[in-house]
Design a protein around this motif. Structure first.
Motif, PDB file in Angstrom:
ATOM      1  N   LYS A  40       0.815  -1.217   0.000  1.00  0.00           N
ATOM      2  CA  LYS A  40       0.000   0.000   0.000  1.00  0.00           C
ATOM      3  C   LYS A  40       0.850   1.270   0.000  1.00  0.00           C
ATOM      4  CE  LYS A  40      -2.019  -1.142   3.898  1.00  0.00           C
ATOM      5  NZ  LYS A  40      -1.168  -2.308   4.212  1.00  0.00           N
ATOM      6  N   THR A  41       1.815   1.326   0.915  1.00  0.00           N
ATOM      7  CA  THR A  41       2.682   2.511   0.991  1.00  0.00           C
ATOM      8  C   THR A  41       3.493   2.663  -0.286  1.00  0.00           C
ATOM      9  OG1 THR A  41       2.786   2.459   3.401  1.00  0.00           O
ATOM     10  CG2 THR A  41       4.621   3.543   2.271  1.00  0.00           C
ATOM     11  N   THR A  42       3.980   1.558  -0.804  1.00  0.00           N
ATOM     12  CA  THR A  42       4.754   1.597  -2.055  1.00  0.00           C
ATOM     13  C   THR A  42       3.921   2.184  -3.182  1.00  0.00           C
ATOM     14  OG1 THR A  42       6.040  -0.326  -1.343  1.00  0.00           O
ATOM     15  CG2 THR A  42       6.039   0.174  -3.713  1.00  0.00           C
ATOM     16  N   PRO A  82       1.919  11.260   4.432  1.00  0.00           N
ATOM     17  CA  PRO A  82       2.622   9.984   4.538  1.00  0.00           C
ATOM     18  C   PRO A  82       2.217   9.155   5.747  1.00  0.00           C
ATOM     19  CG  PRO A  82       4.044  11.764   5.265  1.00  0.00           C
ATOM     20  CD  PRO A  82       2.779  12.403   4.763  1.00  0.00           C
ATOM     21  N   GLU A  83       2.614   7.900   5.697  1.00  0.00           N
ATOM     22  CA  GLU A  83       2.461   6.998   6.835  1.00  0.00           C
ATOM     23  C   GLU A  83       3.177   7.641   8.026  1.00  0.00           C
ATOM     24  OE1 GLU A  83       4.281   3.254   5.825  1.00  0.00           O
ATOM     25  OE2 GLU A  83       2.850   2.153   7.051  1.00  0.00           O
ATOM     26  N   GLY A  84       2.562   7.633   9.197  1.00  0.00           N
ATOM     27  CA  GLY A  84       3.196   8.246  10.365  1.00  0.00           C
ATOM     28  C   GLY A  84       3.031   9.753  10.409  1.00  0.00           C
ATOM     29  N   LEU A 156      -3.690   9.455   1.182  1.00  0.00           N
ATOM     30  CA  LEU A 156      -3.667   9.343   2.643  1.00  0.00           C
ATOM     31  C   LEU A 156      -3.168   7.956   3.028  1.00  0.00           C
ATOM     32  CD1 LEU A 156      -7.196  10.891   3.363  1.00  0.00           C
ATOM     33  CD2 LEU A 156      -4.990  12.001   3.719  1.00  0.00           C
ATOM     34  N   ASP A 157      -2.054   7.905   3.760  1.00  0.00           N
ATOM     35  CA  ASP A 157      -1.477   6.605   4.125  1.00  0.00           C
ATOM     36  C   ASP A 157      -1.786   6.276   5.587  1.00  0.00           C
ATOM     37  OD1 ASP A 157      -0.071   4.255   4.250  1.00  0.00           O
ATOM     38  OD2 ASP A 157       1.748   5.052   3.306  1.00  0.00           O
ATOM     39  N   GLU A 158      -2.743   5.402   5.768  1.00  0.00           N
ATOM     40  CA  GLU A 158      -3.175   4.936   7.096  1.00  0.00           C
ATOM     41  C   GLU A 158      -3.440   6.078   8.085  1.00  0.00           C
ATOM     42  OE1 GLU A 158      -2.235   1.256   8.533  1.00  0.00           O
ATOM     43  OE2 GLU A 158      -0.970   0.633   6.869  1.00  0.00           O
ATOM     44  N   PRO A 159      -4.346   6.985   7.724  1.00  0.00           N
ATOM     45  CA  PRO A 159      -4.621   8.111   8.623  1.00  0.00           C
ATOM     46  C   PRO A 159      -5.160   7.685   9.987  1.00  0.00           C
ATOM     47  CG  PRO A 159      -6.240   8.023   6.850  1.00  0.00           C
ATOM     48  CD  PRO A 159      -5.144   7.069   6.493  1.00  0.00           C
TER      49      PRO A 159
HETATM   50 MG   LIG Z   1       2.314   1.051   4.774  1.00  0.00          MG
END
Ligand SMILES: [Mg+2]
Ligand SMILES: Nc1ncnc2c1ncn2[C@@H]1O[C@H](COP(=O)(O)OP(=O)(O)O)[C@@H](O)[C@H]1O
Length: 235
Positions: A40-42, A82-84, A156-159
């Motif tokens: 997913k992040t990739t 981003p994630e985080g 949106l990465d894992e909000p």
């Molecule tokens: Mg990820």
């Protein structure tokens, strides 16, 4: 609109995405679901130019993003949270927002006023260090920092990561309202499938870097077999 066509990404010998295709239509939310390590992040990093790829194409409306620099992709209107969250804890809320405005060369005073109207709690805390914010407030700040640049596309990465259920549900409503009011193309990456499917129009399920389903959100939500993939029950 974001169109991903036959995208494959590897990190050296490790294949992270393999022949991924889907379309995220303008003005709607496309959820990308999958267990940890699904890619997913990739996928988001490939769209915003942070990860290079040789195989496949990614289009934002009719512009081919392949090979473009991250800052040029951002200038085209692709915002990435981003994630985080990527918020700088030692900076105030206001200074974090300034970074978003600086990068996009928009008027800060006007842009910040708009974001404080959208997220009043950020206005109340504008002089506070971001490190003192709650998780939900930090996520709002991360989104405001992207939105100040007036993107057309929001990645949106894992909000919802690390947020309490009630905060997550408020956040999802905010994402849905933002999408509708600003006609944004939202790609919402989540491990929290239930929350994401509640607001998404369409959903893509990734498993070990491959698309195992791509359909409207209601269809994906109703499919018991798919649940095993995004809950990480299939190895
Ligand atoms: Mg990820
Ligand atoms: N910088 C990297 N170097 C090597 N492998 C990576 C890197 N980033 C991710 N991977 C690998 O690529 C795969 C997909 O990772 P990622 O996109 O972070 O998945 P997700 O966001 O769905 O958890 C995983 O197997 C992960 O270990």
């Amino acid at each position: 609109m974001i169109s991903v066509q036959h995208l494959s990404v590897s990190y050296g010998a490790v294949s992270a995405l393999s022949d991924v295709s889907f379309v995220a239509p303008t003005g709607s939310i496309t959820a990308v679901l999958g267990a940890n390590g699904a890619g997913k992040t990739t996928l988001l990093r490939a769209i915003s130019g942070l990860v290079k790829f040789r195989e496949g194409e990614i289009f934002s409306t009719e512009v081919n993003l392949k090979g473009m620099k991250t800052e040029d992709i951002a200038r085209l209107g692709v915002g990435h949270v981003p994630e985080g969250r990527g918020v700088i804890g030692e900076f105030t809320v206001e200074d974090n927002l300034k970074l978003g405005a600086l990068y996009a060369k928009v008027n800060f005073v006007h842009g910040a006023a708009e974001q404080y109207e959208q997220f009043p709690v950020l206005g109340d805390r504008r002089k506070q260090f971001a490190a003192t914010l709650s998780g939900g407030e930090r996520q709002m700040l991360a989104m405001a920092r992207a939105l100040i640049a007036k993107p057309k596309v929001l990645l949106l990465d894992e909000p919802s990561l690390g947020l309490a259920p009630l905060v997550t549900s408020e956040l999802m409503k905010t994402i849905r309202d933002l999408c509708a009011s600003q006609h944004l193309t939202v790609i919402l990456v989540e491990q929290n499938a239930k929350s994401a499917l509640r607001i998404a129009h369409n959903a893509v399920v990734l498993h070990l870097g491959k698309v195992v389903a791509s359909a409207d959100a209601a269809t994906v939500a109703a499919d018991d077999q798919l649940r095993h993939y995004y809950l990480g029950l299939v190895k």
